[in-house]
Design a protein around this motif. Structure first.
Motif, short mmCIF file in Angstrom:
data_model
loop_
_atom_site.label_atom_id
_atom_site.label_comp_id
_atom_site.label_asym_id
_atom_site.label_seq_id
_atom_site.Cartn_x
_atom_site.Cartn_y
_atom_site.Cartn_z
N VAL A 524 0.04 -11.98 14.10
CA VAL A 524 -0.83 -10.94 13.54
C VAL A 524 0.10 -9.95 12.87
O VAL A 524 1.05 -9.46 13.48
CB VAL A 524 -1.67 -10.25 14.64
CG1 VAL A 524 -2.39 -9.04 14.06
CG2 VAL A 524 -2.67 -11.22 15.24
N ARG A 525 -0.18 -9.70 11.63
CA ARG A 525 0.71 -8.83 10.86
C ARG A 525 -0.04 -7.59 10.41
O ARG A 525 -1.14 -7.68 9.86
CB ARG A 525 1.22 -9.62 9.65
CG ARG A 525 2.29 -8.96 8.87
CD ARG A 525 2.87 -9.95 7.85
NE ARG A 525 3.63 -9.25 6.84
CZ ARG A 525 4.83 -8.73 7.06
NH1 ARG A 525 5.41 -8.88 8.22
NH2 ARG A 525 5.47 -8.07 6.10
N LEU A 526 0.56 -6.47 10.66
CA LEU A 526 -0.07 -5.19 10.32
C LEU A 526 0.87 -4.44 9.39
O LEU A 526 2.03 -4.21 9.71
CB LEU A 526 -0.28 -4.40 11.63
CG LEU A 526 -0.88 -3.02 11.58
CD1 LEU A 526 -2.27 -3.06 10.96
CD2 LEU A 526 -0.98 -2.44 12.98
N THR A 527 0.37 -4.11 8.21
CA THR A 527 1.25 -3.41 7.26
C THR A 527 0.55 -2.20 6.67
O THR A 527 -0.69 -2.13 6.63
CB THR A 527 1.65 -4.33 6.08
OG1 THR A 527 0.47 -4.60 5.31
CG2 THR A 527 2.25 -5.63 6.54
N ALA A 528 1.34 -1.26 6.24
CA ALA A 528 0.82 -0.09 5.53
C ALA A 528 1.75 0.21 4.37
O ALA A 528 2.97 0.09 4.51
CB ALA A 528 0.74 1.11 6.47
N ALA A 529 1.18 0.56 3.25
CA ALA A 529 2.01 0.89 2.09
C ALA A 529 1.22 1.76 1.13
O ALA A 529 -0.02 1.72 1.12
CB ALA A 529 2.45 -0.40 1.39
N HIS A 530 1.93 2.54 0.38
CA HIS A 530 1.29 3.34 -0.67
C HIS A 530 1.13 2.47 -1.92
O HIS A 530 2.07 1.79 -2.33
CB HIS A 530 2.14 4.56 -1.02
CG HIS A 530 2.04 5.64 0.01
ND1 HIS A 530 2.99 6.62 0.17
CD2 HIS A 530 1.10 5.90 0.93
CE1 HIS A 530 2.64 7.43 1.14
NE2 HIS A 530 1.49 7.01 1.63
N GLN A 531 -0.05 2.49 -2.48
CA GLN A 531 -0.27 1.75 -3.73
C GLN A 531 -1.17 2.57 -4.63
O GLN A 531 -2.30 2.88 -4.25
CB GLN A 531 -0.95 0.40 -3.45
CG GLN A 531 0.01 -0.68 -2.97
CD GLN A 531 -0.71 -1.98 -2.67
OE1 GLN A 531 -1.80 -2.22 -3.16
NE2 GLN A 531 -0.09 -2.81 -1.85
N SER A 532 -0.66 2.93 -5.77
CA SER A 532 -1.44 3.67 -6.77
C SER A 532 -2.15 4.88 -6.18
O SER A 532 -3.35 5.06 -6.34
CB SER A 532 -2.50 2.74 -7.39
OG SER A 532 -1.94 1.54 -7.78
N GLY A 533 -1.40 5.67 -5.47
CA GLY A 533 -1.97 6.91 -4.95
C GLY A 533 -2.92 6.71 -3.78
O GLY A 533 -3.66 7.63 -3.41
N ARG A 534 -2.94 5.54 -3.22
CA ARG A 534 -3.77 5.30 -2.03
C ARG A 534 -2.91 4.62 -0.98
O ARG A 534 -1.82 4.12 -1.28
CB ARG A 534 -4.98 4.42 -2.38
CG ARG A 534 -5.98 5.12 -3.27
CD ARG A 534 -7.05 4.18 -3.75
NE ARG A 534 -8.04 3.82 -2.73
CZ ARG A 534 -9.07 4.58 -2.39
NH1 ARG A 534 -9.24 5.75 -2.95
NH2 ARG A 534 -9.95 4.17 -1.50
N ILE A 535 -3.42 4.58 0.22
CA ILE A 535 -2.71 3.83 1.25
C ILE A 535 -3.48 2.53 1.48
O ILE A 535 -4.71 2.54 1.57
CB ILE A 535 -2.53 4.62 2.55
CG1 ILE A 535 -1.71 3.81 3.55
CG2 ILE A 535 -3.86 5.02 3.17
CD1 ILE A 535 -1.23 4.62 4.74
N VAL A 536 -2.74 1.46 1.51
CA VAL A 536 -3.36 0.16 1.73
C VAL A 536 -2.84 -0.41 3.04
O VAL A 536 -1.64 -0.55 3.24
CB VAL A 536 -3.07 -0.80 0.56
CG1 VAL A 536 -3.66 -2.18 0.85
CG2 VAL A 536 -3.63 -0.25 -0.73
N ILE A 537 -3.76 -0.70 3.92
CA ILE A 537 -3.39 -1.24 5.23
C ILE A 537 -3.95 -2.65 5.32
O ILE A 537 -5.12 -2.89 4.99
CB ILE A 537 -3.98 -0.37 6.34
CG1 ILE A 537 -3.38 1.03 6.25
CG2 ILE A 537 -3.74 -0.96 7.72
CD1 ILE A 537 -4.21 2.08 6.90
N THR A 538 -3.12 -3.57 5.74
CA THR A 538 -3.62 -4.95 5.87
C THR A 538 -3.43 -5.45 7.28
O THR A 538 -2.45 -5.12 7.95
CB THR A 538 -2.90 -5.91 4.91
OG1 THR A 538 -1.50 -5.88 5.22
CG2 THR A 538 -3.09 -5.54 3.46
#
Lengths: 778, 87
Positions: A524-538
């Motif tokens: 199970v992989r949990l990631t967070a990153a900033h993308q185009s002024g938003r935060i994207v969590i997968t």
């Protein structure tokens, strides 16, 4: 600051410490057994134990004591950290988290007898037995704190400061007498101790120089600086100087004002955290902690002849001080070297002698052949302790609000200047620039790393492993990605749902995985990153993926879709977000109640976010959450509808266009579809939904803004586009009341209030309306 | 005349102690303090004692703490103010 506030800080620090421990455990699980990682875990438990003792949480204190004992055996090499032992340590950590929560919430203390027994067994070197042991030990076998002391009798390293808070509280309650025996051995009067402490070998790190200055009103908050000094001495510190330079005369002094400043040397091998732990709850002081500069001679015990304090009258140090000699010559007694007999006189003659103090009061240094080599008095410089401060959230919110008002006012000013053709004024431009920077900086104060949420996940996964019998490898990335505090706080629940879903529904059992040719352990992989002024969590799993046939079957069964509905793979996947949808054969404790995924979507939408899903049968699924970095500002398109002005959040907008008649298809009585390069999207006149009179209803004469919501795309009909800019969001609920279809409001540069369109609700209403119309037609 | 120091020399004891010591200095009385009963001492009172020692010195008065208790000895020694305890 009262005790409650200090307790609150303690619990905040517990949370931070526990989060840090979780990270350390992940490192340890990866096989990286760096001694500093173990040390860090130990220090955290030690610190919690100290606070627990100080605030009277006996159960927590007793538990942490036993836990600390085991950790100490690991860190000093007595026990090897085998996988079995690591399981025990991590299991004990989960129990510690429960203990802290119970102490904080005043709830029932967790039943820790079995875990204490495991810790005891593990400390005796029987980690494998402790790891597999499931039967709770009888309560009476849990060692009493006194007995535990014996268990940890050889853990001198930890006990040297293990009772920090006990000492403190004991002294506060009963005065000093009770601790005399304990401290006698540690006090500087024990000449050997400072010598040992202060003497550094070439291999050891430079000693610490600590300057502790209680602020003038320290006593008003019941602070007692001597207790803190004593704690530092218990760590092996030596008081180099009690600086009385600021002490006024007896006539002029305020008896309840603090004047002394203490300079101490702490042995270099004492961990910085251990030193800081002593004063972390002390607020009425300024503390400087820094390593003695490399190459500078470290403080040594005074040579024997120095301790035979020469009379100040002949002291070069005294002679160097013009104000002093006369008095020294008259009566040397008061100016005799104060520490000479008790503490090893530091060769810090020069700094002390520099002080322009009345002779009788000053600490006259011994004369000094060693003076030229004396280290300079530590200056408050590099490592000032208070690198962070805690600020009440209300204060911060007020600041954010005020900055929001400033942004609006600045915008109004710019607009007014523009009307008078003064917009090219450099001051106006500077003001705009500064306001924007101020706003960004203010928002950054509210930003918190995703670590706050991520740190809870390993435990959830461990519990799921135990409940489902599945084996899970959790991978996390981007814990330090920052996002607004409100977003962080409200992400916990949806993220928990997604993780539970991934393990319970996504991953197969070890047997199934082996049969499918996969590794026994699911990922199970949990990631967070900033993308185009938003935060994207997968949240991604490598499990079985969505069984679309089963999902579709279930959706038909639950009358979510018509049996003959034609759905794309994406649309089928999105059915799992439908309210009440569940494919679980049985309702388990873990998930499968059918309330999870629609709640997840609602929570994410409430944060102005969106959730997407990608899945491949047999290969796994990936849920992706896209959220705004802050809820306080948003980029929006300013549009006119009738006489009103609205803001459409930019993150929903795909494009805007003026349609020609041939792009519009009329369906039924009032339905209009827009042909966007072959795809048809429904046209939604905002005026109809929000009851705006005298607005353009003919799409061919207005402007269509194509937006994307979770329910699909739609074309919002507006009269005209005014502008595109960042706006400060004002809550309608807080200032007026909630209105369906409106997400909030903002104040524009001309002072006009504009409502922010809730795209999700508008598009969802449209879909529901269409469905109702279809049902009526049927 | 010997002035007996209180059992607890905490912050609240500092102001009365200062007043008593000031009076002795004003009255040109030597400062002879009995420290045998002291069970705890804080910085506030140590400051007063240090200031009193200086005041006595300026006024050419004797300043002595007699029979210091273990607690008083330990705390003054701890911070290097044990010159206050000189015989």
């Amino acid at each position: 600051m009262d005790v409650d506030e200090i307790q609150q800080i303690f619990f905040q620090e517990c949370e931070e410490g526990l989060a840090g421990m979780e990270v350390n455990f992940a490192t340890l699980r990866d096989g990286d057994q760096d001694p500093e990682t173990i040390n860090s875990v130990f220090r955290c438990v030690h610190s919690i134990k100290g606070g627990a003792g100080a605030f009277g949480y006996e159960a927590l204190q007793a538990y942490t004591h036993q836990y600390e004992t085991l950790l100490d055996l690991i860190r000093n090499g007595s026990l090897e950290l085998t996988p079995d032992l690591l399981d025990v340590v991590i299991g004990a950590f989960d129990m510690l988290t429960d203990h802290v929560a119970a102490a904080r919430d005043g709830s029932e203390t967790p039943a820790d007898e079995a875990m204490l027994e495991k810790l005891l067994s593990a400390a005796e070197g029987d980690a494998s037995a402790a790891a597999v042991e499931e039967t709770p030990a009888p309560a009476e076998t849990a060692p009493a704190p006194e007995e535990q002391e014996e268990v940890s009798g050889d853990t001198a390293g930890s006990e040297a400061s293990g009772d920090d808070y006990d000492d403190l509280m004991g002294m506060l309650d009963e005065g000093d007498a009770d601790n005399d025996a304990d401290n006698e051995a540690k006090a500087p009067s024990d000449v050997s101790a400072p010598e040992d402490a202060a003497t550094s070998t070439d291999d050891s790190p430079p000693d610490w120089k600590l300057v502790y200055h209680p602020v003038a009103n320290a006593f008003q908050n019941a602070a007692e600086p001597l207790l803190l000094v004593r704690e530092l001495v218990a760590l092996g510190a030596v008081v180099d100087e009690c600086d009385r330079a600021a002490l006024p005369s007896l006539d002029d002094m305020d008896a309840e004002c603090a004047y002394f400043t203490y300079a101490l040397t702490v042995p270099g091998d004492v961990a910085e955290e251990d030193i800081r732990a002593i004063y972390e709850f002390t607020v009425d002081c300024e503390v400087t902690l820094e390593r003695a500069s490399a190459g500078a001679p470290l403080k040594k015990a005074a040579p024997a002849e120095s301790s035979e304090a020469p009379k100040p009258v002949s002291s070069p140090a005294a002679a160097a001080e013009p104000a002093a000699p006369e008095k020294d010559s008259v009566s040397p007694a008061p100016a005799a070297v104060p520490q000479a007999a008790a503490t090893p006189a530091p060769p810090a003659a020069a700094p002390q002698a520099e002080k322009a103090t009345p002779a009788p009061v000053k600490n006259v240094a011994p004369p000094a052949p060693a003076a030229p080599a004396a280290p300079a008095k530590p200056k408050p410089a590099a490592s000032v302790v208070a690198q962070t401060i805690r600020v009440d959230l209300d204060k911060l919110d007020r600041l954010v609000n005020l900055v929001g008002e400033l942004v609006i006012t600045q915008s109004m000013l710019a607009q007014r200047m523009s009307r008078h053709q003064l917009e090219d004024n450099s001051e106006v431009n500077d003001l705009e620039h500064l306001t924007r920077e101020l706003q960004e900086s203010t928002m950054a104060i509210r930003a918190q790393p995703m670590k706050v949420v991520f740190s809870r996940v390993p435990r959830i996964v461990r519990e799921l492993e135990s409940e489902t019998g599945k084996r899970v490898r959790l991978e996390m990335e981007g814990e330090m990605t920052e996002v607004d505090k409100t977003v962080v706080e409200r992400l916990g629940e949806p993220l928990t749902h997604l993780i539970r879903n991934a393990v319970d529904h996504g991953l197969e059992t070890p047997e199934e995985r082996l049969a499918a040719g996969k590794a026994e352990e699911g990922i199970v992989r949990l990631t967070a990153a900033h993308q185009s002024g938003r935060i994207v969590i997968t949240v991604t799993d490598d499990g079985r993926g969505i069984n679309r046939a089963r999902v579709r079957e279930k959706a038909v069964e639950r009358e979510i879709i018509m049996p003959d509905a034609t759905l794309s793979d994406e649309e089928i996947d999105n059915l799992i977000f439908a309210p009440g949808f569940s494919t679980a054969g049985t309702v388990s404790n873990v998930s499968g109640r059918g309330v999870g995924m629609d709640v997840v979507r609602k929570n994410i939408q409430a944060l102005g976010g969106r959730i997407g899903i990608q899945s491949r049968h047999g290969e796994g699924s990936s849920f992706s959450l896209s959220l705004p970095l802050t809820l306080a500002v948003l980029d929006g398109m300013i549009v006119t509808v009738g006489a009103e002005t609205f803001v459409i959040p930019l993150n929903h907008i795909i494009e805007s266009l003026r349609p020609t008649e041939d792009m519009l298809k009329r369906v039924g009585n009032d339905g209009i579809l827009l042909d966007v390069r072959g795809a048809y999207v429904p046209v939604l006149p905002i005026a109809d939904h929000l009851g705006i009179a005298k607005a353009e209803r003919n799409p061919a004469r207005g402007v269509l803004i194509v937006v994307d919501g979770d329910q699909g795309q739609a074309a919002l009909l507006v009269d005209a586009i005014q502008d595109q800019r960042q706006v400060v969001v004002k809550s309608l609920e807080a200032n007026y009341q909630a209105i369906e279809g409106v997400a909030g409001a903002t104040i524009l540069g001309d002072g006009q209030v504009a409502l922010i369109v809730d795209v999700e609700t508008l598009t969802a209403n449209r879909r529901n309306g269409a469905r109702a119309t279809l049902a009526e037609a049927a | 005349m010997t002035l007996a120091l209180d059992t607890v020399l905490d912050t609240t004891a500092a102001a009365p102690l200062r007043a008593a010591l000031r009076k002795s200095v004003t009255d040109q009385q030597p400062l002879a303090l009995d420290g045998s009963a002291v069970e705890s001492v804080g910085q506030a009172c140590l400051q007063v004692l240090a200031a009193a020692e200086a005041a006595a010195y300026s006024a050419s008065l004797d300043f002595r703490i007699l029979n210091p208790s273990a607690a008083l000895t330990e705390m003054t020694r701890l911070v290097g103010l044990d010159t206050l305890l000189k015989a």
